[in-house]
Design a protein around this motif. Sequence first.
Motif, PDB file in Angstrom:
ATOM      1  N   GLY A  81       0.742  -1.323  -0.009  1.00  0.00           N
ATOM      2  CA  GLY A  81      -0.048   0.011  -0.106  1.00  0.00           C
ATOM      3  C   GLY A  81       0.809   1.162   0.071  1.00  0.00           C
ATOM      4  O   GLY A  81       0.265   2.281  -0.043  1.00  0.00           O
ATOM      5  N   ALA A  82       2.071   1.106   0.068  1.00  0.00           N
ATOM      6  CA  ALA A  82       2.786   2.310  -0.037  1.00  0.00           C
ATOM      7  C   ALA A  82       3.088   3.212  -1.382  1.00  0.00           C
ATOM      8  O   ALA A  82       2.853   2.528  -2.386  1.00  0.00           O
ATOM      9  CB  ALA A  82       4.430   2.019   0.450  1.00  0.00           C
ATOM     10  N   THR A  83       2.715   4.333  -0.995  1.00  0.00           N
ATOM     11  CA  THR A  83       2.663   5.137   0.092  1.00  0.00           C
ATOM     12  C   THR A  83       1.128   5.838   0.013  1.00  0.00           C
ATOM     13  O   THR A  83       0.774   6.355   1.065  1.00  0.00           O
ATOM     14  CB  THR A  83       3.730   6.540   0.025  1.00  0.00           C
ATOM     15  OG1 THR A  83       3.195   7.089  -1.271  1.00  0.00           O
ATOM     16  CG2 THR A  83       4.868   6.189   0.030  1.00  0.00           C
ATOM     17  N   SER A  84       0.319   5.394  -0.760  1.00  0.00           N
ATOM     18  CA  SER A  84      -0.932   5.973  -0.899  1.00  0.00           C
ATOM     19  C   SER A  84      -1.924   5.542   0.155  1.00  0.00           C
ATOM     20  O   SER A  84      -2.630   6.223   0.763  1.00  0.00           O
ATOM     21  CB  SER A  84      -1.471   5.413  -2.186  1.00  0.00           C
ATOM     22  OG  SER A  84      -0.840   5.696  -3.125  1.00  0.00           O
ATOM     23  N   ALA A  85      -1.524   4.214   0.687  1.00  0.00           N
ATOM     24  CA  ALA A  85      -2.464   3.716   1.622  1.00  0.00           C
ATOM     25  C   ALA A  85      -2.448   4.559   3.189  1.00  0.00           C
ATOM     26  O   ALA A  85      -3.528   4.977   3.636  1.00  0.00           O
ATOM     27  CB  ALA A  85      -2.413   2.423   2.016  1.00  0.00           C
ATOM     28  N   HIS A  86      -1.215   4.748   3.449  1.00  0.00           N
ATOM     29  CA  HIS A  86      -1.386   5.651   4.762  1.00  0.00           C
ATOM     30  C   HIS A  86      -1.396   7.133   4.575  1.00  0.00           C
ATOM     31  O   HIS A  86      -1.427   8.041   5.270  1.00  0.00           O
ATOM     32  CB  HIS A  86       0.109   5.262   5.572  1.00  0.00           C
ATOM     33  CG  HIS A  86       1.452   5.693   4.772  1.00  0.00           C
ATOM     34  ND1 HIS A  86       1.904   7.200   5.072  1.00  0.00           N
ATOM     35  CD2 HIS A  86       2.019   5.453   3.741  1.00  0.00           C
ATOM     36  CE1 HIS A  86       2.785   7.251   4.481  1.00  0.00           C
ATOM     37  NE2 HIS A  86       3.034   6.506   3.586  1.00  0.00           N
ATOM     38  N   VAL A  87      -1.270   7.640   3.166  1.00  0.00           N
ATOM     39  CA  VAL A  87      -1.711   9.165   3.026  1.00  0.00           C
ATOM     40  C   VAL A  87      -3.085   9.280   2.988  1.00  0.00           C
ATOM     41  O   VAL A  87      -3.768  10.042   3.740  1.00  0.00           O
ATOM     42  CB  VAL A  87      -1.075   9.417   1.489  1.00  0.00           C
ATOM     43  CG1 VAL A  87      -1.959  10.778   1.077  1.00  0.00           C
ATOM     44  CG2 VAL A  87       0.348   9.612   1.560  1.00  0.00           C
ATOM     45  N   MET A  88      -4.076   8.233   2.552  1.00  0.00           N
ATOM     46  CA  MET A  88      -5.285   8.366   2.361  1.00  0.00           C
ATOM     47  C   MET A  88      -6.126   7.615   3.315  1.00  0.00           C
ATOM     48  O   MET A  88      -7.254   8.151   3.902  1.00  0.00           O
ATOM     49  CB  MET A  88      -5.743   7.790   0.912  1.00  0.00           C
ATOM     50  CG  MET A  88      -5.056   8.292  -0.125  1.00  0.00           C
ATOM     51  SD  MET A  88      -5.452  10.032  -0.609  1.00  0.00           S
ATOM     52  CE  MET A  88      -7.000   9.885  -1.251  1.00  0.00           C
ATOM     53  N   THR A  89      -5.782   6.596   3.894  1.00  0.00           N
ATOM     54  CA  THR A  89      -6.531   5.831   4.895  1.00  0.00           C
ATOM     55  C   THR A  89      -5.815   5.390   6.067  1.00  0.00           C
ATOM     56  O   THR A  89      -4.806   5.505   6.297  1.00  0.00           O
ATOM     57  CB  THR A  89      -7.230   4.614   4.249  1.00  0.00           C
ATOM     58  OG1 THR A  89      -6.050   3.664   4.111  1.00  0.00           O
ATOM     59  CG2 THR A  89      -7.585   4.762   2.783  1.00  0.00           C
ATOM     60  N   GLU A  90      -6.706   5.179   7.144  1.00  0.00           N
ATOM     61  CA  GLU A  90      -6.082   4.822   8.424  1.00  0.00           C
ATOM     62  C   GLU A  90      -6.035   3.344   8.435  1.00  0.00           C
ATOM     63  O   GLU A  90      -4.787   2.732   8.989  1.00  0.00           O
ATOM     64  CB  GLU A  90      -6.932   5.518   9.508  1.00  0.00           C
ATOM     65  CG  GLU A  90      -6.271   6.261  10.438  1.00  0.00           C
ATOM     66  CD  GLU A  90      -7.279   6.908  11.430  1.00  0.00           C
ATOM     67  OE1 GLU A  90      -7.117   6.620  12.606  1.00  0.00           O
ATOM     68  OE2 GLU A  90      -8.167   7.837  10.948  1.00  0.00           O
ATOM     69  N   ASN A  91      -7.131   2.587   8.232  1.00  0.00           N
ATOM     70  CA  ASN A  91      -7.018   1.149   8.610  1.00  0.00           C
ATOM     71  C   ASN A  91      -6.529   0.257   7.460  1.00  0.00           C
ATOM     72  O   ASN A  91      -5.817  -0.528   8.071  1.00  0.00           O
ATOM     73  CB  ASN A  91      -8.598   0.914   8.627  1.00  0.00           C
ATOM     74  CG  ASN A  91      -9.240   1.407   9.938  1.00  0.00           C
ATOM     75  OD1 ASN A  91      -8.600   1.514  10.957  1.00  0.00           O
ATOM     76  ND2 ASN A  91     -10.590   1.537   9.747  1.00  0.00           N
ATOM     77  N   LEU A  92      -6.629   0.621   6.195  1.00  0.00           N
ATOM     78  CA  LEU A  92      -6.102   0.018   5.227  1.00  0.00           C
ATOM     79  C   LEU A  92      -4.553   0.171   5.492  1.00  0.00           C
ATOM     80  O   LEU A  92      -3.972  -0.833   5.002  1.00  0.00           O
ATOM     81  CB  LEU A  92      -6.373   0.627   3.773  1.00  0.00           C
ATOM     82  CG  LEU A  92      -7.685  -0.172   3.164  1.00  0.00           C
ATOM     83  CD1 LEU A  92      -7.928   0.420   1.784  1.00  0.00           C
ATOM     84  CD2 LEU A  92      -7.527  -1.658   3.234  1.00  0.00           C
ATOM     85  N   LEU A 126      -3.298  -3.590   5.112  1.00  0.00           N
ATOM     86  CA  LEU A 126      -2.405  -4.230   3.910  1.00  0.00           C
ATOM     87  C   LEU A 126      -1.226  -4.765   4.456  1.00  0.00           C
ATOM     88  O   LEU A 126      -0.919  -6.067   4.066  1.00  0.00           O
ATOM     89  CB  LEU A 126      -2.214  -3.130   2.497  1.00  0.00           C
ATOM     90  CG  LEU A 126      -3.418  -2.829   2.056  1.00  0.00           C
ATOM     91  CD1 LEU A 126      -3.403  -1.555   1.131  1.00  0.00           C
ATOM     92  CD2 LEU A 126      -4.230  -4.022   1.378  1.00  0.00           C
ATOM     93  N   SER A 137       7.602   8.923  -3.801  1.00  0.00           N
ATOM     94  CA  SER A 137       6.051   8.517  -3.811  1.00  0.00           C
ATOM     95  C   SER A 137       5.437   9.696  -4.635  1.00  0.00           C
ATOM     96  O   SER A 137       4.286   9.631  -5.089  1.00  0.00           O
ATOM     97  CB  SER A 137       5.435   8.828  -2.159  1.00  0.00           C
ATOM     98  OG  SER A 137       5.615  10.341  -2.108  1.00  0.00           O
TER      99      SER A 137
END
Lengths: 314, 162, 283, 189, 657
Positions: free
Chosen positions: A44-55, A59, A198
Amino acid sequence: MNKITYFPGCSAHGTSEEFDHTLKLVMKTLDVQMEEIPDWNCCGATSAHVMTENLAIALPMRNLVLAEKLENKTMGIACASCYSRMKVTKKHLDENPNLAKKINSTIIDEGEYHGTIDVKSMLQYCFEEIGLETIKSKVTKSLAGLKVACYYGCLLTRPKDVTHFDSPEYPMSMDLLMEALGAKAVDFDYKTECCGASFSISNTEVVESLSGKILEVAKESGAHVIVVACPLCQSNLDMRQPDIEKHTKTKINIPVMYFTQLMALAFGFPEKELKLPKHIVPVEEALKNIGKIEPEPEKIKKTKKAVEAESEVV
Amino acid sequence: MEAEVKTTQGAIVSVENPEITAPADWQPVIIGILCNWCSYAGSDLTGTSRIQYPPNIRIIRVPCSSRVDPWFIIKSLQATADGVLISGCHPGDCHYISGNYYARRRFLVTKKLLNFVGYHENRVQFSWVSAAEGPKFAKVVAKVTEDIKKLGPLHRYKKENF
Amino acid sequence: MDYTKQIQEIASKLFAENKIDYFVGCKQNGFDDNQVPFLITDPQDIPKLVFNDKSVFNLTNYLKADHTRRKRVGLVVKGCDSRSLNLLLTESQLKRENVYAIGICCEGVVNEKGEKAQNCIECVMPDAVVFDELLGTPKGRKDYIANVDLKELTEKPLVERADYFSKVFENCIRCNACRHSCPLCYCAKCCIDQETSTLYNGSNTTSSAMHALMTWSLHLAGRCVDCRNCEKACPSHLPLHLLHKQNEKVIFENFQQHLAGMEKDDRGAFYKYSLTDPDDFIL
Amino acid sequence: MITLGLQEKNTFLEAVNKKSGANVLECYQCGKCVSTCPVSGYMDFPPREVMQMIKLGLKEETYMANSMWFCLTCSACSGRCPREIDIPAVMEGIRHLAIEENYHSQDKKVKEITRFHEIFLDMIKRYGRNYELRMMAEFNIRTRNLFKDMHLAPKALLKGKITLGHESTKSAKAIQKMYKLAEKLEKNK
Amino acid sequence: MARVGVFTCFCGANIADFIDVPQVVEATKKIKGVKVSAEYKYMCSDPGQQMIRDAIIQNRLTSVVVAACSPRMHEKTFRKALSDAGLNPYMLEVANIREHSSWVHQKDKKAATEKASDLIRMAVAKSIANEQLHEISVPVTKRALVIGGGIAGIQAALDIADARIPVTLIERSPSIGGRMAQLDETFPTLDCSQCILTPKMVDVASHPYIELIPYSEVIELDGYVGNYKAKIRKKASYVNFSTCTGCGACTQKCPVKVSNEFNMGIDKRKAIYTPFPQAVPNKPVIDAEHCTMLLKGKCGICAKVCEKGSIDFKMVDEVIEREVGAVVVATGYDLWDPKPYEEYGVGRYKDIITSLEFERMVSASGPTNGLPLRPSDGKVPKNVVFIKCIGSRDEAKGIEYCSKICCMYTAKHAILLHHKVHDSHAYIFYMDIRAAGKGYEEFVKRAQVETAATYLRGRVSKIYKKGDKLIVRGEDAQLGQVVEVVADLVVLATAVIPYKENPPLARLLGISYDKYGYMSEAHPKLRPVETAKAGIFLAGCTQAPKDIPDTVAQASACAAKVCGLFSGDTMKKDPMISTINTENCTGCQNCVTVCPYQAIVTEEIPLGHGSKEMRIVAKINEGVCQGCGSCVAICRSMSINLAGFTDPQIINEIVSI
């Protein structure tokens, strides 16, 4: 025979095939068996932690859960970005059992997270678990004459309380590794500056500026090659180089190689195994420096002697 | 746990024991034990500044809040007082370096123990009042008096004692 | 849990090697299962020693007498007992070299009904923390559990609690068995008995009982190891542990999870402080 | 001009501190983060100023600025911060808060960045792993910039940098389920 | 049987207007034990006091209660009245009916009157339990020990000695002078440090009341205020100071070169050396760690060239004892090692130096003859970047506090740089300019205007090398832009940290120190030079970072405190201190633990009458106890009582309401 759980990351099967390939060669030589996590997913790097908390947690966590099932002590990760996500997630989960429980029970199907596996980058694994002595013993073709600038990027050693590996400001592990292969690691002040990974697609302007500065300083340090340990850094520094040259109107022309490629070379694998044609900036010219040892200037020798004499008590 | 003053037939009822009542014009007696260097000096300043506060408090001077043995509090509640206020120097300001830190620990445990055996927690209160905090002392006394008025009379064991 | 044989062997050895003058243990009391503490001066009595899950007494209480204080004594200590031994040593009441402690990794003792005693269910440290030799396999420190009776009582309204304790104090007959049975009450003359003391007025009233018990529990706050010798000794069967457990809970929760006697040289929560102790109850 | 003193309580500061686990109040404005940050030059407000804005409770201004979206999470700032404030966590915190509270910056670059992240996440959702060419193409289509980086594509393809085929994992189904569950979790909050 | 006299004061209208005094007087008469109850307009006036004196004599009173203003006001006055009438002064109690009643209940005369009666009843009850007390006198040894021979120690020693009190001054290095001797010029006047310091050093050496013991350290301190016994180790110098003339032949001929710590390692000294040319005493010592004669038994050249035969390789450490009444601790400071600043390349780049290294270079007598030079190539730098707060105000890498002096000395360095290298330019990265002091802001202005030093507000984030230049990158927060300065030399204003040996020394002296290692003063505001242990005082950076003016002021304050302490042959002390009832003491030593003054020790007494067996009990050191009562409340066996605030006294107050 050492066994290690291997997480290649998405790039290993795409942009950084040469990294993946040479890593496998090198590890084989070093008698390490790499067990790839079956059915791993993108961290999920780096989008997941930019946009969402749980995902952002879920991931990487799924991979950790899968990795633990293989029951190896260590999980080695090729890509620095994946490594960072995995480490950060692990830290969150270990410090926060409630969070672990919550995500585990609501999102992940594959099983329970125990926090038993040690996560290391492949560079860290080479440095800490294999050791420079072992690596040195496998060198059949010294890289003497080659001057390298070791570029670690941001995520391999930072943040310190997550990675617990080397210095976040001026790391030396890769430099020492290169010296073990016979190459000369030059002083390089931009070792851990960010290349803008990123933004590599979404904001090329930033990437070109950041990577440009890194290339400029590396060039100035007198290095023939920049050595990296991360596919994102490699693609930014290598693929964007022609564009950067165009903007700054200077010729940089410094190839960017993975540390495993140089290891493979030093271990005696033929050049074609390095998959050199994959590089945008050609490598072959730089590699010709191997074996060309510059004579040490007289002056330096003298001062060296003088220093020794001074420090010694007569 | 916020206490409310209860009355039955014009009499004020103790929160701890409904059998104990006092006439409607009842005024609580509060014992104040103050350290000499901060709180006692602060209470003097309240006086010199002519700041008015309820007259229910009777002040006892001790050198330091650490001189206060928990049984002074127990004795006060048993013997004469409806409430106790103990006041010392702010942390770090103790004239005797560390006295109030030891006192703070004892006070917390004593307060909770008294509450546990059936005294309302507002019966025993503590404050840090410095020598410069004249207005604060008046406020503290007013608050403590107000709180204790809501709790009603306390003479649980008094009758048999004296 | 039965260490009888091992303890008999050790005691014999200690006497034989002239390492001790006395041995404190437990023995069977006549016909039923009950045990009593047992002071051995003659090795011939060693076969009478027993130690099993009915050995409920904290034997360190028998070290505080003048004649045992200055002699070399061997004794058996469970987890809780060893903590009081730790405190006695820290408070200079005993010399370490005079004590030979056989530490037990305790599995818990039983009450009259044969059930595991409540304080053993809630025990934090079943293994002895100070000993010369250790019997059994250490189980390690456990998590702190708040006392079940305490919890029940705290949840009751204030009026009921006040009522409950009024009765408790009313039932006290001021026999002082509690403090005599407590290993940590070793003052030559208790503060409550002193002539100069205005602590209580000599009469046996509810208020004097309350005063005495409250002061006593505050003197044991941060020191009580929950061995419940006092409760076993109380002829009125007062729930004395409640006061101690209440203090223990407040101290544990507020002062860096302090528990009595766990470490050497720890005098108890009232004899030290931290700059970060809670301040929120202070106006 | 900014008028202060109108808010009763700085709830924004509290929310940021809670979300990020950092304490923004610790910032003493030394500016080490600014000169450390590789992208501070691109930000509307560099990290130091963002900290001050949070302290002053300037919620909208913070949300609408591009700063947090430009943060690369390289952690260089937090590693050098003399007060050990986790600045990337603060940036991440305000990003998540802005998403939760439905603030959308109108900055063109920010839109591109968020679009990229959305596509990326979408990609993982579909295939379980990342598939670069498709992502680049989709990014270009969605940002209406068809020819961005196109000059690189032939070379990259030729060099085998980017592969045409894509591998979908068996896990794709599992991942899709995870997405759904995660969404549910966010909603339930 | 108690016979109490109660004297209620009107205090003019202050009390009488809000309290019904006659009613109070009548109510008081009914209290058990009260023999006299009288009133007067001004009790503190002469006639008022006379009234008390007469009543004491006529009615054979056993104790007296004065109901008037706060005891903090007139307790001493009335005590004297009692004592004049032949009654023990501590039989007095004061009922505070003014501050605690008339002034604070002005709207409710009835309640105020009732309260006043209650307060008097409490005072009467307390006074009945009062005991006769007598002032305590403690003998005093009139000699002071000063630990540390920097400017703080020098000033304290000179001031004490000028009052004709003998002083023993000990210094761990071979010469006094300390850090100040290393400085070039001093802010804010730019007078030369050596010029103002060396005369004082010479004064110390020649003062008839000062015994200077260089190259020595304290190893033990016993006793209490007025009566300390110090053990001092004189380190072996291998040079007989009494015969050495300080000619310097030995230092010239010595073949062993060692890094010179006085010059921050910029140059070398010999193994036999005097730290600097103006050293006091100006006698060399042999550095045993490097002398080849002492290490390997080879060489001995110094002994051969010494005409006086003063070299003695067989010399050993010597322990001497001194009895002293007071101790002044002036150990000084160290500087923080900037190694953790990896992002600056500290350790990798030679041209990054610390401020003290710069100070030594610009010193006229320094290793570079007063010119700042780049360590890498020996060139004179043009652009010099000064970075403040290195280690200071940095909890991540260094310490939390502000080192106080760096703002000023950096301004000074900028000015000095300008003086030495005219075409140079100083860039100063700062976070705040803290120039609170006489003439300080003006001095900073001088740096900014006359020297045209460029002040940039921001912390530097990175230094990297480009050719032979250093590129210093930081934010100029005023401009809101990142700036890079191309520098030839970078000077780091490293933090002031406590002298590294402070904690063991503090433990040895029995005083406390804070989390950093600074010695703790007794009270941060009101007793800044005293420690919690009576008779031990603090001067200079041993307590906190300080500049020279503050250090000298504090040193003189120490001297005043010492002189005050020594003003009589004995010290008088308030008798309101703790006493032990040994009969009941259990010897648990909890009181020893909680006493903030280490005033409680233990002693052994027989177990019983005539018993041979011993038991341990607590013992109060009267000279040290300050009467806080911590031990009283902590004592479970009630074996301790605090005179003036005994349990019976306080309980009487409680139950009499």
